[in-house]
Design an enzyme around this catalytic site. Structure first.
Site, PDB file in Angstrom:
ATOM      1  CB  SER A 127      -0.890   0.014   1.242  1.00 53.33           C
ATOM      2  OG  SER A 127      -1.521   1.265   1.407  1.00 53.33           O
ATOM      3  CE1 TYR A 141      -3.811  -2.161   5.081  1.00 48.36           C
ATOM      4  CE2 TYR A 141      -3.060   0.067   4.640  1.00 48.36           C
ATOM      5  CZ  TYR A 141      -3.522  -1.145   4.184  1.00 48.36           C
ATOM      6  OH  TYR A 141      -3.677  -1.343   2.834  1.00 48.36           O
TER       7      TYR A 141
END
Length: 235
Positions: A127, A141
């Site tokens: 990501s 995350y």
């Protein structure tokens, strides 16, 4: 077209994972999901050790040979700092297990397999958060995705001489359904102002990027990180 490859794709039931599997039409793809619906291999990657069973089942379905592993499975669950300490730590552990540890387990198994068969490819879906960070509720995350980037680069550097190539994709916001509804849910014009392209990426764009890395990317590009975020983050 190149000779069909045997490919394992995790998190293939919907979204980016389903788009990756679709982009790989013509190759022999075994997909994974937590519940194993629609013929996918079932494995709950939140459980330590689950990757081993997933690997063994996929290897059996693919006739004893895997050429490419695409680690796409991941979770995005909040861990606000005002949680009690035990709940905060548990959410960190769960996110790291699914997003990083399970991917690491599959990468390890893939590298051992690829060393024995003379090469193979790993594509890890991380990501942009791995580089630019994420929201105040998602430290864990961002950390898990940064770890995935570093792990992939390490694999690329360690095993390129053995024909084992590793790549990372870093998507930003990605749309899998109705674009207008998605944009509205994220704040409309203010959300789009952060994306110079003027729209979020589509799952199909990420899927095509994964396909290229898995099948066509030249060996000299091993270790590369491909951003798919409409220039919302550039390095």
């Amino acid at each position: 077209m190149t000779q069909p490859l045997n490919i394992l794709v995790t998190g293939a039931s919907r979204g980016i994972g389903a788009a990756i599997a679709a982009a790989l039409a013509g190759h022999k793809v075994v997909g994974h999901s937590t519940k194993g619906e629609d013929g996918l291999v079932a494995a709950d990657l939140a459980e330590p050790g689950a990757a081993q069973g997933l690997w063994e089942t996929a290897l059996e379905r693919l006739g004893g040979r895997i050429d490419v592993v695409i680690n796409n499975a991941g979770i995005f669950e909040a861990a606000p700092i005002d949680l009690d300490a035990a709940a905060w730590a548990a959410q960190w552990d769960r996110t790291m297990q699914v997003n990083l540890h399970a991917a690491a387990d599959l990468c390890r198994l893939a590298v051992l397999h690829f060393k024995a068969q003379g090469g193979g490819r790993i594509v890890n879906v991380a990501s942009r958060a791995g580089y630019r960070g994420d929201s105040p509720d998602h430290w864990h995350y961002a950390a898990s995705k940064a770890g995935m980037v570093a792990m992939t680069k390490t694999i690329a550097r360690a095993y390129a001489g053995e024909g084992i190539y590793a790549f990372t994709i870093c998507p930003g916001f990605t749309v899998t359904g109705m674009v207008d509804d998605y944009i509205s849910s994220r704040g409309g014009a203010a959300f789009l102002a952060d994306i110079p392209l003027g729209r979020p990426a589509s799952a199909e764009e990420v899927g095509e990027t994964a396909r290229w890395l898995a099948v066509d990317a030249p060996p000299s590009s091993t270790g590369a990180v491909i951003d798919v975020n409409g220039a919302s983050f550039v390095r």
